[in-house]
Design a protein around this motif. Structure first.
Motif, PDB file in Angstrom:
ATOM      1  N   ASP A 278       0.807  -1.220   0.000  1.00 44.33           N
ATOM      2  CA  ASP A 278       0.000   0.000   0.000  1.00 44.33           C
ATOM      3  C   ASP A 278       0.841   1.272   0.000  1.00 44.33           C
ATOM      4  OD1 ASP A 278       1.012  -0.206   2.549  1.00 44.33           O
ATOM      5  OD2 ASP A 278      -0.912   0.032   3.595  1.00 44.33           O
ATOM      6  N   ASP A 279       2.162   1.140  -0.150  1.00 49.79           N
ATOM      7  CA  ASP A 279       3.022   2.323  -0.211  1.00 49.79           C
ATOM      8  C   ASP A 279       2.795   3.043  -1.531  1.00 49.79           C
ATOM      9  OD1 ASP A 279       5.633   3.473   1.258  1.00 49.79           O
ATOM     10  OD2 ASP A 279       5.884   3.644  -0.923  1.00 49.79           O
ATOM     11  N   TYR A 280       2.902   4.376  -1.488  1.00 49.38           N
ATOM     12  CA  TYR A 280       2.649   5.136  -2.717  1.00 49.38           C
ATOM     13  C   TYR A 280       3.679   4.875  -3.793  1.00 49.38           C
ATOM     14  CZ  TYR A 280       5.464   8.314   0.200  1.00 49.38           C
ATOM     15  OH  TYR A 280       6.414   8.846   1.042  1.00 49.38           O
ATOM     16  N   PHE A 281       4.807   4.236  -3.440  1.00 48.81           N
ATOM     17  CA  PHE A 281       5.745   3.779  -4.470  1.00 48.81           C
ATOM     18  C   PHE A 281       5.010   2.881  -5.466  1.00 48.81           C
ATOM     19  CE2 PHE A 281       8.819   0.796  -6.230  1.00 48.81           C
ATOM     20  CZ  PHE A 281       9.922   1.584  -6.520  1.00 48.81           C
ATOM     21  N   TRP A 282       4.070   2.077  -4.961  1.00 46.35           N
ATOM     22  CA  TRP A 282       3.313   1.146  -5.803  1.00 46.35           C
ATOM     23  C   TRP A 282       1.969   1.716  -6.251  1.00 46.35           C
ATOM     24  CZ3 TRP A 282       6.800  -2.184  -6.962  1.00 46.35           C
ATOM     25  CH2 TRP A 282       7.703  -2.664  -6.011  1.00 46.35           C
ATOM     26  N   THR A 283       1.325   2.482  -5.389  1.00 46.03           N
ATOM     27  CA  THR A 283      -0.068   2.846  -5.640  1.00 46.03           C
ATOM     28  C   THR A 283      -0.234   4.077  -6.522  1.00 46.03           C
ATOM     29  OG1 THR A 283      -0.128   4.117  -3.566  1.00 46.03           O
ATOM     30  CG2 THR A 283      -0.821   1.809  -3.469  1.00 46.03           C
ATOM     31  N   ASN A 284       0.757   4.978  -6.559  1.00 46.77           N
ATOM     32  CA  ASN A 284       0.625   6.166  -7.410  1.00 46.77           C
ATOM     33  C   ASN A 284       0.644   5.775  -8.878  1.00 46.77           C
ATOM     34  OD1 ASN A 284       0.635   7.557  -5.033  1.00 46.77           O
ATOM     35  ND2 ASN A 284       2.279   8.970  -5.592  1.00 46.77           N
ATOM     36  N   SER A 285      -0.044   6.565  -9.683  1.00 49.13           N
ATOM     37  CA  SER A 285      -0.182   6.262 -11.105  1.00 49.13           C
ATOM     38  C   SER A 285       1.144   6.428 -11.845  1.00 49.13           C
ATOM     39  CB  SER A 285      -1.242   7.165 -11.731  1.00 49.13           C
ATOM     40  OG  SER A 285      -0.899   8.523 -11.558  1.00 49.13           O
ATOM     41  N   PHE A 286       1.165   5.955 -13.091  1.00 50.34           N
ATOM     42  CA  PHE A 286       2.370   6.005 -13.927  1.00 50.34           C
ATOM     43  C   PHE A 286       2.919   7.418 -13.977  1.00 50.34           C
ATOM     44  CE2 PHE A 286       4.425   6.933 -17.933  1.00 50.34           C
ATOM     45  CZ  PHE A 286       5.353   5.899 -18.043  1.00 50.34           C
ATOM     46  N   GLU A 287       4.244   7.509 -13.935  1.00 42.69           N
ATOM     47  CA  GLU A 287       4.909   8.801 -14.047  1.00 42.69           C
ATOM     48  C   GLU A 287       6.198   8.643 -14.841  1.00 42.69           C
ATOM     49  OE1 GLU A 287       6.547  12.443 -11.205  1.00 42.69           O
ATOM     50  OE2 GLU A 287       5.189  10.921 -10.389  1.00 42.69           O
ATOM     51  N   GLU A 288       6.404   9.543 -15.764  1.00 44.19           N
ATOM     52  CA  GLU A 288       7.626   9.499 -16.561  1.00 44.19           C
ATOM     53  C   GLU A 288       8.841   9.801 -15.694  1.00 44.19           C
ATOM     54  OE1 GLU A 288       6.426  10.744 -21.081  1.00 44.19           O
ATOM     55  OE2 GLU A 288       6.720  12.363 -19.629  1.00 44.19           O
TER      56      GLU A 288
END
Length: 308
Positions: A278-288
Motif C-alpha cells: 500500500d506504499d505510494y511507491f506502488w499505488t501512485n499512477s504512472f509517471e515518466e
C-alpha cells in the motif's frame, strides 16, 4: 504470493543451516582461496538487512558456526579497494561479538578519502567508471555506518553525510535509465546487470528519495529496465539460471572471478520490493522518469553538482 514467499523463506533457512553443517554436501567453503570473503560479505549484509527473516530463526548451533566461519576469514588480507567495506566485522559487532575494530576504522577512513565528489567514490586510489558505487560502496557504507551509529562509534553527522552522498548518487542512477528502459553497460562486472540500481532501490526503500524524484517515477523507470532485462529468455539457460553476460550469453564480458552465483547480485536492484503493497511507491499512477521528460522536450529540473 504469501504461500510462495513462505516457501522461499523456508528453503532459504534450510539452505543457511546446510551451508555451515559439516555433514551436509551443501556445506560452504570458508577456508579455500579468497572468494569466500566476498561471498560472506554479502551473506553478512543480508543478515543485517533482514535479521528477523534470516538470522533470528536460525538455531544456536548454526549461528555459532556462522560466527566462527566469519571470524576465520580474518586471515585474508583485504584488497585495497571496495573490498575494505566488506561488512563481516560490522555484522559481528551487531550480534555482540568481539570485532577487529582496526579493520572497521580503516575501511571507513579510506572510503572517506576516496570520495571524489558529487555522489561518487573512487574504487581504490584511482577512479574507474563502473557500477561499484552501486554494487558495493554506497549501500555497504551506509549499512556499516548505521550499525556504527547505533553503537556510538561514529557520529550522526558521519552517517548523514554517507546517506546524502548515496541519495545524490541515486539521482544519477535514475537519470541513466533511458526512455526505452535501457541503461549503459560500462565498467567491470557488467554481468551483475540490474545490481547497478542497488543505490537507487535502497534510497527508495528508505523513503529518502530527493523531493524532485517521485517514488512512482522510480518504480516506472526500474520496471522498464526489469522488463527489458528479464521478460524474455535471453538471460536464462534451459534450467532457468542466469547466463554469463549483460543481455544474453556474452561470456566475453565476464571477469575471472565471475560465476553463476555472482550473477545474482542483479537482485540487489530489487530492494524496493521491501516496501509494503500500500506504499505510494506502488499505488501512485504512472509517471515518466527524468530522461523521458528531457528527451520528449518537457520541462525538467536542471542538474548541477552537489557537494557534501
Amino acid at each position: 504470493e504469501c504461500k510462495l514467499r513462505k516457501s522461499f523463506r523456508t528453503s532459504v533457512l534450510k539452505g543457511l543451516k546446510n551451508g555451515v553443517s559439516p555433514e551436509s554436501p551443501d556445506c560452504l567453503n570458508f577456508t579455500r582461496n579468497y572468494q569466500p570473503t566476498v561471498d560472506a560479505a554479502y551473506l553478512a549484509q543480508a543478515f543485517l538487512r533482514a535479521p528477523k527473516a534470516l538470522w533470528e530463526p536460525l538455531d544456536t548451533l548454526t549461528k555459532q558456526r556462522y560466527v566462527t566461519a566469519f571470524k576465520s576469514l580474518r586471515r585474508n588480507k583485504p584488497v585495497y579497494n571496495n573490498h575494505l567495506l566488506f561488512i563481516i566485522e560490522t555484522f559481528l559487532l551487531k550480534v555482540g561479538e568481539q570485532v577487529d575494530q582496526a579493520k572497521v576504522f580503516l575501511a571507513c577512513k579510506k572510503i572517506e578519502e576516496w570520495y571524489v565528489g558529487d555522489g561518487w567514490y573512487s574504487d581504490g586510489p584511482s577512479f574507474s567508471m563502473d557500477y561499484y558505487n552501486d554494487y558495493v560502496i554506497h549501500p555497504m557504507l551506509v549499512d556499516i555506518y548505521q550499525v556504527l551509529k547505533e553503537k556510538k562509534i561514529v557520529s550522526e553527522r558521519q552517517y548523514n553525510t554517507a546517506v546524502k552522498r548515496m541519495i545524490r548518487h541515486s539521482d544519477f542512477s535514475e537519470r541513466m535509465i533511458m526512455p526505452d528502459g535501457v541503461f549503459p553497460a560500462f565498467g567491470r562486472s557488467a554481468t551483475y546487470r540490474t545490481g547497478a540500481f542497488q543505490s537507487l532501490s535502497q534510497v527508495a526503500l528508505m523513503k529518502i528519495l530527493p523531493s524532485y524524484i517521485h517514488p512512482a517515477q522510480v518504480r516506472c523507470a526500474l520496471t522498464a529496465v526489469f522488463v527489458n532485462m528479464y521478460d524474455g529468455n535471453q538471460n536464462f539457460d534451459k534450467n532457468g539460471w542466469l547466463v554469463l553476460g549483460f543481455n544474453g550469453h556474452q561470456p566475453e564480458l565476464a571477469d575471472y572471478y565471475t560465476t553463476t552465483g555472482s550473477l545474482y547480485m542483479a537482485t540487489l536492484g530489487f530492494l524496493a520490493l521491501g516496501l509494503p503493497a500500500d506504499d505510494y511507491f506502488w499505488t501512485n499512477s504512472f509517471e515518466e522518469w527524468t530522461s523521458c521528460k528531457i528527451w520528449s522536450g518537457k520541462p525538467s529540473r536542471k542538474d548541477y553538482k552537489v557537494e557534501y
